[in-house]
Design a protein around this motif. Structure first.
Motif, short mmCIF file in Angstrom:
data_model
loop_
_atom_site.label_atom_id
_atom_site.label_comp_id
_atom_site.label_asym_id
_atom_site.label_seq_id
_atom_site.Cartn_x
_atom_site.Cartn_y
_atom_site.Cartn_z
N ASP A 72 -7.30 11.03 12.61
CA ASP A 72 -7.65 12.24 13.35
C ASP A 72 -6.56 12.67 14.32
OD1 ASP A 72 -10.12 13.04 12.34
OD2 ASP A 72 -11.23 11.65 13.62
N THR A 73 -5.50 11.87 14.45
CA THR A 73 -4.51 12.15 15.49
C THR A 73 -3.07 12.22 15.00
OG1 THR A 73 -4.38 9.80 16.07
CG2 THR A 73 -5.94 11.15 17.32
N VAL A 74 -2.65 11.27 14.15
CA VAL A 74 -1.26 11.18 13.71
C VAL A 74 -1.23 10.82 12.23
CG1 VAL A 74 1.02 10.16 14.09
CG2 VAL A 74 -0.63 10.27 15.99
N ARG A 75 -0.42 11.55 11.43
CA ARG A 75 -0.33 11.25 10.00
C ARG A 75 1.12 11.36 9.54
NH1 ARG A 75 -4.64 12.51 6.84
NH2 ARG A 75 -3.45 11.41 5.22
N PHE A 76 1.52 10.45 8.68
CA PHE A 76 2.80 10.60 7.99
C PHE A 76 2.71 11.72 6.97
CE2 PHE A 76 3.67 6.12 9.26
CZ PHE A 76 4.96 6.28 9.75
N VAL A 77 3.78 12.53 6.89
CA VAL A 77 3.89 13.53 5.82
C VAL A 77 5.09 13.26 4.92
CG1 VAL A 77 2.66 15.32 7.11
CG2 VAL A 77 5.15 15.13 7.34
N ASN A 78 5.99 12.41 5.36
CA ASN A 78 7.03 11.81 4.51
C ASN A 78 7.46 10.51 5.20
OD1 ASN A 78 9.16 12.46 6.43
ND2 ASN A 78 9.20 14.53 5.57
N THR A 79 8.47 9.86 4.70
CA THR A 79 8.78 8.52 5.19
C THR A 79 9.22 8.48 6.65
OG1 THR A 79 11.02 8.70 4.29
CG2 THR A 79 9.36 7.60 2.91
N ASN A 80 9.73 9.58 7.18
CA ASN A 80 10.19 9.55 8.58
C ASN A 80 9.60 10.64 9.47
OD1 ASN A 80 11.53 11.80 7.64
ND2 ASN A 80 13.57 11.14 8.29
N PHE A 86 0.87 -1.18 0.00
CA PHE A 86 0.00 0.00 0.00
C PHE A 86 0.90 1.23 0.00
CE2 PHE A 86 -2.84 3.24 1.56
CZ PHE A 86 -4.11 2.84 1.16
N PRO A 87 0.86 2.04 -1.05
CA PRO A 87 1.78 3.18 -1.13
C PRO A 87 1.36 4.33 -0.23
CG PRO A 87 0.31 3.21 -3.01
CD PRO A 87 -0.03 1.96 -2.24
N ALA A 88 2.30 5.20 0.06
CA ALA A 88 1.97 6.41 0.81
C ALA A 88 0.98 7.25 0.01
CB ALA A 88 3.23 7.22 1.09
N GLU A 89 0.22 8.06 0.72
CA GLU A 89 -0.83 8.85 0.07
C GLU A 89 -0.28 9.86 -0.93
OE1 GLU A 89 -4.26 9.45 2.65
OE2 GLU A 89 -4.22 11.55 2.05
N TRP A 90 0.98 10.26 -0.75
CA TRP A 90 1.56 11.24 -1.66
C TRP A 90 2.03 10.61 -2.97
CZ3 TRP A 90 3.43 10.51 3.38
CH2 TRP A 90 4.57 9.68 3.49
N HIS A 91 2.00 9.30 -3.08
CA HIS A 91 2.28 8.61 -4.34
C HIS A 91 1.27 9.11 -5.39
CE1 HIS A 91 3.47 5.09 -6.84
NE2 HIS A 91 2.21 5.11 -7.23
N PRO A 92 1.69 9.29 -6.64
CA PRO A 92 0.75 9.81 -7.66
C PRO A 92 -0.53 8.98 -7.76
CG PRO A 92 2.99 9.82 -8.50
CD PRO A 92 3.05 9.11 -7.19
N SER A 129 -8.26 3.76 9.91
CA SER A 129 -7.59 3.25 11.10
C SER A 129 -6.10 3.04 10.89
CB SER A 129 -8.23 1.92 11.54
OG SER A 129 -7.92 0.89 10.61
N VAL A 130 -5.62 3.26 9.65
CA VAL A 130 -4.22 2.99 9.33
C VAL A 130 -3.63 4.14 8.51
CG1 VAL A 130 -4.23 0.46 9.47
CG2 VAL A 130 -5.10 1.57 7.40
N ASP A 131 -2.34 4.42 8.71
CA ASP A 131 -1.66 5.43 7.92
C ASP A 131 -0.26 4.93 7.59
OD1 ASP A 131 -2.14 8.15 6.80
OD2 ASP A 131 -0.26 8.58 7.84
N PHE A 132 0.20 5.16 6.35
CA PHE A 132 1.38 4.50 5.81
C PHE A 132 2.45 5.50 5.39
CE2 PHE A 132 -2.41 2.07 5.07
CZ PHE A 132 -2.06 0.75 5.31
N ASN A 133 3.71 5.09 5.56
CA ASN A 133 4.80 5.93 5.07
C ASN A 133 5.33 5.46 3.72
OD1 ASN A 133 6.37 3.69 5.74
ND2 ASN A 133 7.90 4.87 6.89
N GLY A 134 4.78 4.38 3.18
CA GLY A 134 5.22 3.87 1.89
C GLY A 134 6.57 3.20 1.91
N ALA A 135 7.16 3.08 3.09
CA ALA A 135 8.49 2.48 3.23
C ALA A 135 8.48 1.37 4.28
CB ALA A 135 9.51 3.56 3.59
#
Length: 347
Positions: free
Chosen positions: A218-226, A10-16, A157-163
């Motif tokens: 609603d609480t924590v989100r990745f904005v890049n891989t780290n 599952f890729p990060a949301e910023w993936h095209p 319920s899930v958030d991904f960094n793509g890495a």
């Protein structure tokens, strides 16, 4: 073979994106009839912003609802060429949770849909069988293979960094109203095998007014891989202060797959959004990253500009756009809850 064993992830949301999927709201249990009409301008503003950079694929409950949406496109200046419709019975609007989870494969045009089960956040809002059927029918419509784990899972319920890392919350995924027969270790195995990740990081809980039992978006989100943004509540008298402080302390102890700590950027919560005596789960973390920008819910309070300013420092590859969500949030969700990205193949 599990999707992970086949090389899918599952890729990060910023993936095209190829497109964003949404399910057009029609259920007056989420928005009472008068509030449904009041939220449409905000909802169409969301569609317009997304459509500036990708297709918007809209699940509509009926041909009549499609006709209504089509009639509104010129009213809101939306290019109809950027809109596609999928006429299919639906129960509610929260496509992040009931929509298809798209996986990609590095260096390949192949994609796959994970068809998780959906029970409307622990059976809170029946019926939900039509929404539960969406991922498999969309996979067939797009001629994509699908995998069916057979357990309850929601995209919010899930958030991904793509890495290789996924963030989630104990209050939601370990809640007995989801998968009471599974241990934490077993749930982690499902996340790893079907989302193609190698590491699961857990925070404890979610914010007041969130009827999902504490979705991470609603609480924590990745904005890049780290790097993650973490919502905080500076007012010690506020109900959200303690839980967000506890989550922040947990984040500070976490390590990524390479052993490095998370980079944590704090964002203050908006003023409490209280409508008809009910405190809605307003949060800047419920932003949606699309091709055209980062779409951030704002609530007409001083913290709006603070949040937008912080996010603009973190995203340098696309604009950060604040859009009003004061009417949408009455339904107990916002932009991220309403959307599900369809990523482009990794070729």
């Amino acid at each position: 073979m599990f999707p992970k064993e086949q090389g899918y992830f599952f890729p990060a949301e910023w993936h095209p994106h190829v497109a964003t999927w949404i399910t057009f709201p029609h259920n007056d249990h989420s928005w009472q009839e008068d509030k449904l009409g009041q939220m449409y301008p905000e909802y169409f503003a969301l569609i317009k912003a997304i459509s500036e950079g990708e297709l918007v694929r809209i699940n509509v409950n009926s041909a009549a609802l499609q006709a209504f949406v089509e009639s509104q496109l010129p009213v809101y200046g939306i290019d109809p060429a950027k809109i596609e419709f999928n006429v299919q019975p639906t129960n509610d609007a929260w496509c992040r949770d009931h929509g298809p989870a798209f996986l990609v494969k590095e260096g390949s045009a192949e994609r796959l849909v994970v068809n998780w089960e959906y029970n409307a956040w622990g059976g809170k809002y029946p019926p939900f069988s039509d929404d539960n059927a969406l991922p498999s029918t969309i996979a067939k419509r797009l001629s994509l293979p699908s995998a069916t784990p057979g357990i309850i899972m929601e995209g919010g319920s899930v958030d991904f960094n793509g890495a290789g890392t996924v963030l989630t919350s104990r209050s939601c995924l370990l809640n007995p109203n989801r998968n009471s027969h599974l241990s934490q270790e077993q749930i982690e195995d499902y996340l790893k095998n079907y989302y193609g990740v190698s590491q699961v990081l857990w925070v404890s809980d979610g914010i007041v007014g969130d009827d999902t039992d504490g979705h991470i978006d609603d609480t924590v989100r990745f904005v890049n891989t780290n790097t993650v943004i973490a919502m905080v509540e500076p007012n010690v008298e506020d109900e959200n202060h303690a839980v967000l402080a506890a989550n922040l302390a947990e984040l500070k102890q976490m390590r990524l797959l390479d052993g490095s700590p998370l980079r944590i950027v704090e964002i203050p919560m908006p003023d409490a959004v209280v409508i008809d005596g009910f405190r809605a789960p307003g949060s800047y973390a419920n932003f949606y990253i699309c091709n055209a920008g980062v779409l951030v819910p704002i609530f007409d309070c001083p913290q709006d500009e603070i949040a937008l300013g912080i996010l603009r420092q973190l995203f340098n590859d696309r604009p950060v756009i604040g859009l009003s969500a004061r009417e949408i949030i009455w339904g107990q969700g916002s932009f991220h809850c309403l959307t599900q990205q369809e990523p482009a193949p990794c070729v």
